[in-house]
Design a protein around this motif. Structure first.
Motif, PDB file in Angstrom:
ATOM      1  N   GLU A   1       0.872   4.230  -2.728  1.00 14.24           N
ATOM      2  CA  GLU A   1       0.391   5.532  -2.262  1.00 14.24           C
ATOM      3  C   GLU A   1       1.453   6.625  -2.440  1.00 14.24           C
ATOM      4  OE1 GLU A   1      -2.024   6.696   1.723  1.00 14.24           O
ATOM      5  OE2 GLU A   1       0.073   6.165   1.948  1.00 14.24           O
TER       6      GLU A   1
ATOM      7  N   GLU B   1      -4.985  -2.101  -2.702  1.00 15.91           N
ATOM      8  CA  GLU B   1      -3.746  -1.331  -2.957  1.00 15.91           C
ATOM      9  C   GLU B   1      -3.604  -0.930  -4.421  1.00 15.91           C
ATOM     10  OE1 GLU B   1      -3.891  -4.258  -1.538  1.00 15.91           O
ATOM     11  OE2 GLU B   1      -2.961  -4.161   0.442  1.00 15.91           O
TER      12      GLU B   1
ATOM     13  N   HIS C   1       0.828  -1.198   0.000  1.00 15.78           N
ATOM     14  CA  HIS C   1       0.000   0.000   0.000  1.00 15.78           C
ATOM     15  C   HIS C   1       0.875   1.267   0.000  1.00 15.78           C
ATOM     16  CE1 HIS C   1      -3.158   2.831   0.991  1.00 15.78           C
ATOM     17  NE2 HIS C   1      -2.425   3.246   2.014  1.00 15.78           N
TER      18      HIS C   1
END
Ligand code: DCP
Length: 230
Positions: A70, A170, A66
């Motif tokens: 991100e 994700e 993740h």
């Protein structure tokens, strides 16, 4: 020149006698590697190692997958270092089975993902150089051995559709362009063979087909060695 260990005994290279026949399954995100591996599970003479995605999602409570999606500039190096470690652990995992079959390898981690992140400028060149030094050192030790590479060759559009369908949280920022670019890298490495060396002979399967048809194609083309084992 025979290599010697520190106690003066010759180092015994890994040979077919003392290691499993090792198969790695490669192909773009969403091409169906996980499903393909299912067919080999539960057989006593085959050790099946799925990709350690679950480990990447929980490293002492941190979801590195993740974090990487991100904020790739900050976390790609951490994530890819960890991927390299977990891949190496799988390559080195001892088994008494005659065959080890792995989802992905230390090779695609370096040649596809680290490569893409470096080209995109997401992985800064000094970080890429450190990743590469580790990778080269690992290969020089000769403890990563691959005997066959199965390339599940999909079109980026089909792979992308499957990624959308599985809805891995994700991956919600993964675009078709991202998948297309990864596809090109896989193609140049494993199909056109213009990028990097291949660690083993390659069996290419058309992964746009249904699971059943991919299995049928595999049955048709699998090397003789597998007729008894896989
Ligand atoms: N990943 C990455 N860097 C790596 C290996 C994987 O960023 N060195 C990412 C891409 C995906 C996820 O991890 O978000 C898993 O990718 P894979 O292609 O390895 O596995 P899939 O689950 O997509 O494979 P398939 O759909 O073929 O079963």
């Amino acid at each position: 020149v025979k290599k010697m260990s520190s106690n003066g005994k010759p180092l015994i290279p890994n040979t077919l006698e003392n290691r499993p026949f090792t198969v790695v399954v490669e192909g773009n995100m969403g091409c169906g590697k996980t499903t393909f591996l299912e067919r080999f599970k539960g057989k006593s003479n085959i050790c099946v190692l799925s990709e350690p995605v679950e480990n990447w999602r929980n490293v002492n409570g941190h979801n590195l997958l993740h974090l990487m999606y991100e904020n790739p500039e900050t976390w790609s190096f951490t994530f890819q270092s960890y991927v390299q470690l977990t891949m190496l652990q799988n390559h080195l995992l001892p088994t008494t089975c005659a065959v080890k079959i792995m989802e992905r390898s230390i090779y695609s981690a370096r040649y596809c993902f680290v490569e893409k992140l470096t080209r995109d400028g997401v992985l800064p060149l000094p970080s890429a150089a450190v990743m590469d030094s580790w990778f080269k050192w690992i290969l020089q030790q000769n403890f990563v051995q691959v005997d066959l590479l199965i390339y599940l060759r999909s079109s980026p559009e089909v792979a992308y559709e499957r990624i959308l369908k599985r809805k891995r949280p994700e991956e919600n920022m993964v675009s078709l362009d991202y998948v297309k670019y990864l596809h090109e890298i896989h193609e140049n490495w494993l199909y056109f063979k213009t990028l990097f060396t291949c660690p083993a002979p390659i069996l290419v399967l058309n992964a746009d087909q249904s699971t059943l048809d991919v299995h049928a194609e595999y049955e048709k083309w699998k090397p003789d060695f597998f007729r008894k084992t896989l």
